[in-house]
Enzyme design. Structure first.
Site, PDB file in Angstrom:
ATOM      1  N   ALA A 170       0.765  -1.331   0.125  1.00  0.00           N
ATOM      2  CA  ALA A 170      -0.196   0.220   0.104  1.00  0.00           C
ATOM      3  C   ALA A 170       0.981   1.214   0.116  1.00  0.00           C
ATOM      4  O   ALA A 170       0.658   2.254  -0.656  1.00  0.00           O
ATOM      5  CB  ALA A 170      -1.064  -0.046   1.153  1.00  0.00           C
ATOM      6  N   ASP A 171       1.997   1.252   0.791  1.00  0.00           N
ATOM      7  CA  ASP A 171       2.674   2.289   0.830  1.00  0.00           C
ATOM      8  C   ASP A 171       3.487   2.889  -0.456  1.00  0.00           C
ATOM      9  O   ASP A 171       3.489   3.785  -1.073  1.00  0.00           O
ATOM     10  CB  ASP A 171       3.786   2.288   1.909  1.00  0.00           C
ATOM     11  N   LYS A 172       3.983   1.757  -1.036  1.00  0.00           N
ATOM     12  CA  LYS A 172       4.726   1.795  -2.324  1.00  0.00           C
ATOM     13  C   LYS A 172       3.784   2.121  -3.516  1.00  0.00           C
ATOM     14  O   LYS A 172       3.926   2.915  -4.463  1.00  0.00           O
ATOM     15  CB  LYS A 172       5.426   0.592  -2.832  1.00  0.00           C
TER      16      LYS A 172
END
Length: 398
Positions: A170-172
């Site tokens: 999700a962060d990337k």
């Protein structure tokens, strides 16, 4: 070729930690932007202490902060706020990942900074969004994955048990989405001359990414005439050979029939499998057929079988470990990986930004900054009146 990245001349102020927002500015830094990373004195960005490290240098931090400059600054001190505002006056982009309301309390919200820089692109990355019942919830990658549908989209096809990616998915993904949005806003500014605010919720980035090929029949609001058909990805298992693993993607008619033949199931002439439309209408029969192919593959040698599949122009590849990628001839031909000589950690290997610009190449081989490494340099560029030593004694900088 001018030797400067496509964002050369763009200044970015980063008031963020961890990965989603810093990952976006990392892409801009790789592509030539001057990124000033503002970190709290003392601890700095939490990512400095996470993941694999050598001599206290985190590979995660190195990758997502290479090429940036670090200003260790106390935002709660009046002078710290004044420094941020002067920086913003000469910046093109400012991004942060504070929860809703925090930027306003600190005095670094869009309205306050637009007053000193009307052309500012102001980016806020949140976990759940600015409004709604979950707006104030803390968010971490695995929490966002679960809420935005990743876990159930990855459910085991046999047991139905939800699973999640063993990576900061999700962060990337949010970082990539934010970087694209910033580039679009800068392009729009070239045409209109004005800045704007961008709000990006991690759950929105993930849900939008998942939806097209994972929502299935949920896309259609009328119940009649729905055909579930074949999924492009769900249930695609790796082929287990007697000496390795591989993947195939026989989508077109010729490669599908060739894959079946090479793996010992000649289905030429069977109308259920003759065309992609027929296979979509007979999805269960296709799944049953592939169950037999998976069983046959266990008796075959991976390299020999892949050679036959490649000769038949079937999309296929051996399953590689991540640590095998830098030494594979194809990645070497692509020039994806480079080595940075870090003064504390020694040589660190990592990938460049994947897009290759012919006239404005990205910047590679730069190290991530030590906490506060550029504090005095940045203050000098601002022409700040109070000496750095005094600011340090007052706890404004480090």
């Amino acid at each position: 070729m001018n030797g400067k990245g496509p964002f050369h001349g763009i200044r970015v102020i980063e008031l963020a930690s961890a990965l989603a927002a810093p990952g976006a500015s990392a892409i801009l830094a790789d592509q030539g932007a001057d990124v000033i990373k503002i970190e709290p004195p003392g601890m700095g960005d939490i990512l400095r202490y996470m993941g694999a490290s050598r001599h206290g240098v985190s590979n995660l931090f190195q990758h997502y902060n290479r090429g940036k400059r670090s200003l260790a600054l106390n935002l709660k001190h009046p002078d710290g706020l004044a420094i941020v505002r002067r920086l913003a006056a000469g910046a093109d982009v400012l991004l942060h990942n504070f929860r809703p309301g925090v930027a306003e309390r600190l005095g670094v919200d869009y309205a306050a900074l637009r007053a000193v820089q009307p052309k500012l692109i102001y980016v806020t990355v949140t976990g759940f969004g600015h409004e709604g019942p979950y707006a104030q919830k803390p968010a971490w990658d695995n929490v966002v994955q679960a809420f935005a549908g990743v876990a159930h989209s990855q459910a085991d096809t046999g047991t139905g048990e939800p699973t999640q990616y063993y990576q900061i998915f999700a962060d990337k993904l949010t970082a990539l989405t934010a970087a694209q949005a910033i580039g679009a806003a800068l392009f729009a500014r070239e045409r209109s001359g004005g800045g704007q605010e961008i709000r990006l919720a991690m759950i929105d980035a993930v849900a939008a990414f998942l939806w097209p090929d994972t929502c299935g029949s949920a896309a259609f609001l009328e119940p009649d005439g729905i055909l579930d058909g074949q999924s492009l990805a769900k249930g695609n298992r790796l082929l287990r050979f007697r000496d390795g693993w591989a993947q195939v993607a026989p989508t077109d008619d010729a490669s599908f029939l060739a894959t079946c033949r090479i793996l010992g199931e000649d289905v030429a002439g069977d109308p259920r499998f003759a065309t992609i439309r027929a296979r979509n209408e007979n999805a269960q029969e296709v799944r049953t057929l592939f169950g037999r192919l998976y069983a046959r593959a266990r008796e075959m040698a991976v390299d020999e079988t892949l050679a036959q599949l490649e000769a038949a122009d079937v999309p296929c590849a051996k399953a590689l470990r991540v640590d095998e990628l830098p030494t594979h001839p194809q990645f070497q031909a692509n020039g994806l990986f480079s080595v940075t000589d870090h003064p504390r950690a020694g040589p660190i290997r990592g990938p460049r930004t994947p897009a290759r610009f012919g006239a404005t190449p990205d910047v590679v081989g730069l190290k991530a900054p030590e906490l506060g490494e550029h504090s005095e340099q940045i203050l000098a560029e601002l022409g700040w009146e109070t000496p750095a030593a005094v600011l340090r004694e007052q706890g404004v900088i480090a």
